[in-house]
Write a protein that holds these residues in place. Structure first.
Motif, mmCIF file in Angstrom:
data_model
loop_
_atom_site.group_PDB
_atom_site.id
_atom_site.type_symbol
_atom_site.label_atom_id
_atom_site.label_comp_id
_atom_site.label_asym_id
_atom_site.label_seq_id
_atom_site.Cartn_x
_atom_site.Cartn_y
_atom_site.Cartn_z
ATOM 1 N N UNK A 67 -6.288 7.491 -18.650
ATOM 2 C CA UNK A 67 -5.302 6.862 -19.544
ATOM 3 C C UNK A 67 -3.894 7.344 -19.200
ATOM 4 N N UNK A 68 -3.739 8.632 -18.938
ATOM 5 C CA UNK A 68 -2.418 9.171 -18.622
ATOM 6 C C UNK A 68 -1.856 8.614 -17.315
ATOM 7 N N UNK A 69 -2.734 8.237 -16.406
ATOM 8 C CA UNK A 69 -2.278 7.634 -15.154
ATOM 9 C C UNK A 69 -1.998 6.149 -15.332
ATOM 10 N N UNK A 70 -2.879 5.441 -16.000
ATOM 11 C CA UNK A 70 -2.751 3.984 -16.076
ATOM 12 C C UNK A 70 -1.780 3.504 -17.151
ATOM 13 N N UNK A 71 -1.667 4.216 -18.255
ATOM 14 C CA UNK A 71 -0.804 3.760 -19.344
ATOM 15 C C UNK A 71 0.668 3.663 -18.935
ATOM 16 N N UNK A 72 1.247 4.670 -18.287
ATOM 17 C CA UNK A 72 2.644 4.512 -17.853
ATOM 18 C C UNK A 72 2.832 3.350 -16.873
ATOM 19 N N UNK A 73 1.862 3.134 -16.001
ATOM 20 C CA UNK A 73 1.954 2.008 -15.066
ATOM 21 C C UNK A 73 1.919 0.682 -15.808
ATOM 22 N N UNK A 74 1.060 0.594 -16.807
ATOM 23 C CA UNK A 74 0.986 -0.636 -17.600
ATOM 24 C C UNK A 74 2.264 -0.854 -18.412
ATOM 25 N N UNK A 75 2.779 0.210 -19.011
ATOM 26 C CA UNK A 75 4.018 0.087 -19.783
ATOM 27 C C UNK A 75 5.168 -0.319 -18.865
ATOM 28 N N UNK A 76 5.263 0.329 -17.717
ATOM 29 C CA UNK A 76 6.306 -0.027 -16.754
ATOM 30 C C UNK A 76 6.174 -1.490 -16.329
ATOM 31 N N UNK A 77 4.954 -1.927 -16.117
ATOM 32 C CA UNK A 77 4.729 -3.317 -15.720
ATOM 33 C C UNK A 77 5.160 -4.295 -16.797
ATOM 34 N N UNK A 78 4.849 -3.989 -18.063
ATOM 35 C CA UNK A 78 5.260 -4.875 -19.163
ATOM 36 C C UNK A 78 6.772 -4.888 -19.331
ATOM 37 N N UNK A 79 7.385 -3.724 -19.255
ATOM 38 C CA UNK A 79 8.838 -3.652 -19.396
ATOM 39 C C UNK A 79 9.509 -4.412 -18.257
ATOM 40 N N UNK A 80 8.999 -4.241 -17.074
ATOM 41 C CA UNK A 80 9.548 -4.954 -15.917
ATOM 42 C C UNK A 80 9.315 -6.453 -16.045
ATOM 43 N N UNK A 81 8.188 -6.826 -16.577
ATOM 44 C CA UNK A 81 7.844 -8.238 -16.737
ATOM 45 C C UNK A 81 8.760 -8.920 -17.750
ATOM 46 N N UNK A 99 8.607 -11.480 -9.988
ATOM 47 C CA UNK A 99 7.829 -11.731 -11.196
ATOM 48 C C UNK A 99 6.335 -11.809 -10.877
ATOM 49 N N UNK A 100 5.982 -12.578 -9.867
ATOM 50 C CA UNK A 100 4.566 -12.720 -9.505
ATOM 51 C C UNK A 100 3.986 -11.409 -9.003
ATOM 52 N N UNK A 101 4.792 -10.648 -8.268
ATOM 53 C CA UNK A 101 4.320 -9.359 -7.756
ATOM 54 C C UNK A 101 4.078 -8.385 -8.915
ATOM 55 N N UNK A 102 4.939 -8.403 -9.921
ATOM 56 C CA UNK A 102 4.783 -7.505 -11.065
ATOM 57 C C UNK A 102 3.550 -7.878 -11.888
ATOM 58 N N UNK A 103 3.325 -9.180 -12.056
ATOM 59 C CA UNK A 103 2.129 -9.616 -12.789
ATOM 60 C C UNK A 103 0.876 -9.173 -12.043
ATOM 61 N N UNK A 104 0.868 -9.344 -10.737
ATOM 62 C CA UNK A 104 -0.273 -8.935 -9.926
ATOM 63 C C UNK A 104 -0.502 -7.433 -10.031
ATOM 64 N N UNK A 105 0.572 -6.655 -9.972
ATOM 65 C CA UNK A 105 0.453 -5.208 -10.086
ATOM 66 C C UNK A 105 -0.054 -4.812 -11.463
ATOM 67 N N UNK A 106 0.456 -5.448 -12.479
ATOM 68 C CA UNK A 106 0.047 -5.163 -13.850
ATOM 69 C C UNK A 106 -1.425 -5.490 -14.068
ATOM 70 N N UNK A 107 -1.836 -6.656 -13.652
ATOM 71 C CA UNK A 107 -3.236 -7.067 -13.806
ATOM 72 C C UNK A 107 -4.140 -6.188 -12.942
ATOM 73 N N UNK A 108 -3.706 -5.880 -11.748
ATOM 74 C CA UNK A 108 -4.486 -5.011 -10.864
ATOM 75 C C UNK A 108 -4.686 -3.628 -11.446
#
Length: 151
Positions: A67-81, A99-108
């Motif tokens: 969670x500590x690894x993935x949560x900041x990445x997910x938050x960063x992805x949403x903020x960037x999105x 935009x498409x790259x960020x969505x892909x990174x977020x979903x990935x």
């Protein structure tokens, strides 16, 4: 305490961690109750109680790290999105290519975190059953990848 009773109590101690599916923190509370009640009566029960508690604490630690690894990445992805299209008075910056790259990174990231968590839970389920069978046969079993909190 007879050896048959020791083996039964040790097996039940392992299996009691499945109470996590009935009430929160059951995977800690039920084994602690059984272990603390019977640890002075049997060295075998004491050993198995420590093993299941160490394993449950280790699984919790691995989940927290995930969670500590993935949560900041997910938050960063949403903020960037959210901030993909910026407008400054008459000058518009369009980040649709990103935009498409960020969505892909977020979903990935979300998919990888979910798959790792599911793998961890399946791994936990199988090993608990395996340890309970070993305990019922009177064998000492040490869970793999377990941090020894209790010695």
């Amino acid at each position: 305490m007879t050896p048959a009773n020791e083996r039964t109590i040790a097996s039940v101690t392992h299996l009691s961690s499945f109470t996590q599916y009935v009430f929160p923190l059951g995977n800690f509370i039920a084994p602690i109750i059984i272990w603390s009640a019977k640890k002075n009566d049997s060295e075998f029960v004491d050993y198995n109680g420590k093993q299941i508690l160490n394993f449950q604490l280790s699984i919790f630690a691995y989940s927290a790290i995930l969670v500590l690894i993935s949560l900041p990445l997910l938050i960063y992805g949403f903020v960037d999105l959210i901030g993909t299209n910026c407008t400054f008075s008459n000058f518009e910056i369009d980040f649709n290519g990103f935009h498409n790259q960020k969505i892909t990174t977020l979903i990935g990231t979300a998919i990888v975190a979910f798959v790792l968590f599911m793998f961890l839970k399946v791994f936990e389920f199988i090993l608990i059953i395996y340890a309970a069978v070993k305990a019922s046969n009177g064998e000492h079993y040490k869970y793999p990848l377990t941090i020894p909190f209790f010695k």
